[in-house]
Motif scaffolding. Structure first.
Motif, mmCIF file in Angstrom:
data_model
loop_
_atom_site.group_PDB
_atom_site.id
_atom_site.type_symbol
_atom_site.label_atom_id
_atom_site.label_comp_id
_atom_site.label_asym_id
_atom_site.label_seq_id
_atom_site.Cartn_x
_atom_site.Cartn_y
_atom_site.Cartn_z
ATOM 1 N N PHE A 135 0.846 -1.178 0.000
ATOM 2 C CA PHE A 135 0.000 0.000 0.000
ATOM 3 C C PHE A 135 0.887 1.236 0.000
ATOM 4 O O PHE A 135 2.087 1.173 0.256
ATOM 5 N N GLU A 136 0.274 2.369 -0.310
ATOM 6 C CA GLU A 136 1.026 3.620 -0.351
ATOM 7 C C GLU A 136 0.822 4.398 0.942
ATOM 8 O O GLU A 136 -0.230 4.302 1.573
ATOM 9 N N SER A 137 1.855 5.130 1.330
ATOM 10 C CA SER A 137 1.816 5.954 2.525
ATOM 11 C C SER A 137 2.451 7.293 2.172
ATOM 12 O O SER A 137 3.162 7.407 1.171
ATOM 13 N N GLU A 138 2.222 8.300 3.004
ATOM 14 C CA GLU A 138 2.789 9.615 2.733
ATOM 15 C C GLU A 138 4.297 9.531 2.611
ATOM 16 O O GLU A 138 4.957 8.804 3.332
ATOM 17 N N GLY A 139 4.834 10.336 1.700
ATOM 18 C CA GLY A 139 6.272 10.367 1.481
ATOM 19 C C GLY A 139 6.907 11.595 2.094
ATOM 20 O O GLY A 139 6.256 12.362 2.815
ATOM 21 N N PRO A 140 8.174 11.814 1.771
ATOM 22 C CA PRO A 140 8.893 12.943 2.345
ATOM 23 C C PRO A 140 8.422 14.290 1.816
ATOM 24 O O PRO A 140 8.674 15.323 2.429
ATOM 25 N N ASN A 141 7.732 14.310 0.664
ATOM 26 C CA ASN A 141 7.189 15.569 0.152
ATOM 27 C C ASN A 141 5.863 15.285 -0.546
ATOM 28 O O ASN A 141 5.428 14.136 -0.629
ATOM 29 N N ALA A 142 5.247 16.308 -1.081
ATOM 30 C CA ALA A 142 3.905 16.172 -1.648
ATOM 31 C C ALA A 142 3.881 15.329 -2.916
ATOM 32 O O ALA A 142 2.857 14.755 -3.258
ATOM 33 N N ASN A 143 4.991 15.241 -3.646
ATOM 34 C CA ASN A 143 5.020 14.515 -4.911
ATOM 35 C C ASN A 143 5.499 13.079 -4.771
ATOM 36 O O ASN A 143 5.544 12.353 -5.748
ATOM 37 N N THR A 144 5.906 12.667 -3.590
ATOM 38 C CA THR A 144 6.483 11.344 -3.389
ATOM 39 C C THR A 144 5.673 10.560 -2.365
ATOM 40 O O THR A 144 5.223 11.118 -1.374
#
Length: 176
Positions: A135-144
């Motif tokens: 699954f996806e989770s928040e990254g270090p910035n808005a685009n990642t």
């Protein structure tokens, strides 16, 4: 060698020597043309340079009238102020767990990637085609975004890491 080549200077030279002389000729021609270009640019700059008008002569300014100087009064000497007490900085707290930011449960996860949002769906589809659920989770910035598998326990981490790497995806364990 033909009879016409015997009587010319080129006939007595090897192919490599003729090539070297030709390149030298091209080099001399290039330097000559470059020099001519620079000479024309310099000459045209002199012709088209704007003529500057002579600077106006400044009018003399009358000298200021002296003001009688007052006797300076010494400033009062300030009383020494005690140095402020500096408290040592508290030891740095551990960074907040990313779980609070990402909205995922606490635990250990395998991070399979940190990728751009635009390619998340295709990346998750590739993992699914290998029998992996991620699954996806928040990254270090808005685009990642981070691609995670888990949460996993101690033994599950090693088994899953082997399976993920066997499928061709690099990964590492990360605690949230």
């Amino acid at each position: 060698m033909t009879s016409s080549e015997k009587h010319s200077i080129w006939g007595s030279l090897t192919r490599a020597q003729r090539t070297a002389w030709a390149l030298c000729g091209i080099l001399v021609l290039g330097i000559g043309l470059g020099g001519a270009y620079v000479a024309v640019r310099v000459a045209s700059a002199r012709v088209t340079a704007p003529v500057q008008a002579a600077a106006p002569v400044p009018k003399p300014v009358p000298a200021p009238t002296p003001v009688p100087a007052e006797v300076p009064v010494p400033a009062p000497v300030p009383e020494p102020v005690p140095a402020p007490v500096v408290k040592p900085a508290p030891p740095p707290a551990e960074a907040p767990a990313p779980a609070a930011v990402a909205g995922i449960r606490k635990g250990t996860y395998l991070q399979v990637g940190a990728i751009e949002r635009t390619v998340v769906r295709s990346y998750l589809d590739k993992l699914t085609s290998h029998g992996l659920t991620a699954f996806e989770s928040e990254g270090p910035n808005a685009n990642t975004v981070r691609i995670l598998i888990g949460p996993l326990t101690g033994d599950e981490i090693d088994v899953m890491k082997t399976k993920v790497e066997a499928a061709g995806f690099p990964c590492f364990a990360r605690r949230y």
